[in-house]
Design an enzyme around this catalytic site. Sequence first.
Site, PDB file in Angstrom:
ATOM      1  N   SER A 132      13.080 -27.188  36.991  1.00 46.75           N
ATOM      2  CA  SER A 132      12.296 -26.239  36.577  1.00 46.75           C
ATOM      3  C   SER A 132      10.933 -26.305  37.233  1.00 46.75           C
ATOM      4  O   SER A 132      10.654 -27.196  38.061  1.00 46.75           O
ATOM      5  CB  SER A 132      11.964 -26.663  35.069  1.00 46.75           C
ATOM      6  OG  SER A 132      10.692 -25.921  34.545  1.00 46.75           O
ATOM      7  N   TYR A 145       8.856 -32.592  28.067  1.00 47.27           N
ATOM      8  CA  TYR A 145       9.631 -31.615  28.602  1.00 47.27           C
ATOM      9  C   TYR A 145       9.294 -31.690  30.308  1.00 47.27           C
ATOM     10  O   TYR A 145      10.430 -31.864  30.911  1.00 47.27           O
ATOM     11  CB  TYR A 145       9.447 -30.070  28.166  1.00 47.27           C
ATOM     12  CG  TYR A 145      10.375 -28.909  28.963  1.00 47.27           C
ATOM     13  CD1 TYR A 145      11.864 -29.050  28.755  1.00 47.27           C
ATOM     14  CD2 TYR A 145       9.861 -28.186  30.010  1.00 47.27           C
ATOM     15  CE1 TYR A 145      12.640 -28.234  29.485  1.00 47.27           C
ATOM     16  CE2 TYR A 145      10.599 -27.302  30.595  1.00 47.27           C
ATOM     17  CZ  TYR A 145      11.980 -27.511  30.326  1.00 47.27           C
ATOM     18  OH  TYR A 145      12.932 -26.549  31.113  1.00 47.27           O
TER      19      TYR A 145
END
Length: 235
Positions: A132, A145
């Site tokens: 990501s 996260y």
Amino acid sequence: MNILITGASSGIGEATARLLHKGGHTVFLSARSFNKLEAIKAELGDRVHIIQCDVKDYEDVKAMTHAAVQSMGSIDVLINNAGLGIFDPLPIAKIEDWHEMVDVNVKGLLNCTHAALPHLVEKKGHIINIGSVASHHVFANSGVYCATKHAVLAISESLRIEFPDKLHITTISPGSVNTAFIDQTKNDNLLKEYKPNFANGMSAELIADAIRYAIETPSNSVISEIIVRPSKALY
Ligand SMILES: NC(=O)c1ccc[n+]([C@@H]2O[C@H](COP(=O)([O-])OP(=O)(O)OC[C@H]3O[C@@H](n4cnc5c(N)ncnc54)[C@H](OP(=O)(O)O)[C@@H]3O)[C@@H](O)[C@H]2O)c1
């Protein structure tokens, strides 16, 4: 090629399965939502295999890997895509949510990598890990996260260093993509704030195409990372 995709029941995983299948590859799709996988298989037809698998459960993952080798004959590419983000300010975040993100995004990815590694090495195969922009940046309300996605990039890099001539390793690091991803967040205020950003984000098909590009690159070179950012936003 024979390609095993985790988290193939929706979003980036599903779009990737469809694109790679269209390109003539054989795909082995796994996720917990078996009914969704059945619907995809019914639509695509030949060269599609499915299995229910929770990547948190190593026994499940070993069974998935075994079934993939049995039905396709080999695993040429493993796409570690299963993952989730649950956003909340750290002071009020739930420990169960932190554990879930670590268990799926990091330990789940390790389970799949560990189980498939001997088969991949045998074929001089390719691992695609879905990172990501959060593999590179840290954002408020999503610290854990971001930590899991930093870990994904670190795991990719360690594999690349330790298996230089036995494996190809690629990390795909997208910014906001318009999938069901944001619906895991239950904090109403954050959901209201973030949802439009994801709704205006990139398509899952665009990320699938980056994955296809990495897979189909000639084997004398390797795409080690692709970062894909939406043009209208910073991330
Ligand atoms: N959307 C974004 O903006 C974005 C940006 C950067 C990176 N990513 C990453 O892209 C990947 C795919 O996310 P997405 O955007 O496509 O979201 P999504 O549509 O919610 O898809 C997530 C997939 O992961 C699967 N999954 C979740 N927990 C699982 C578990 N325990 N075992 C097996 N499968 C599990 C889900 O299937 P089941 O629920 O059926 O098991 C689903 O197929 C994730 O790794 C995410 O972190 C997304």
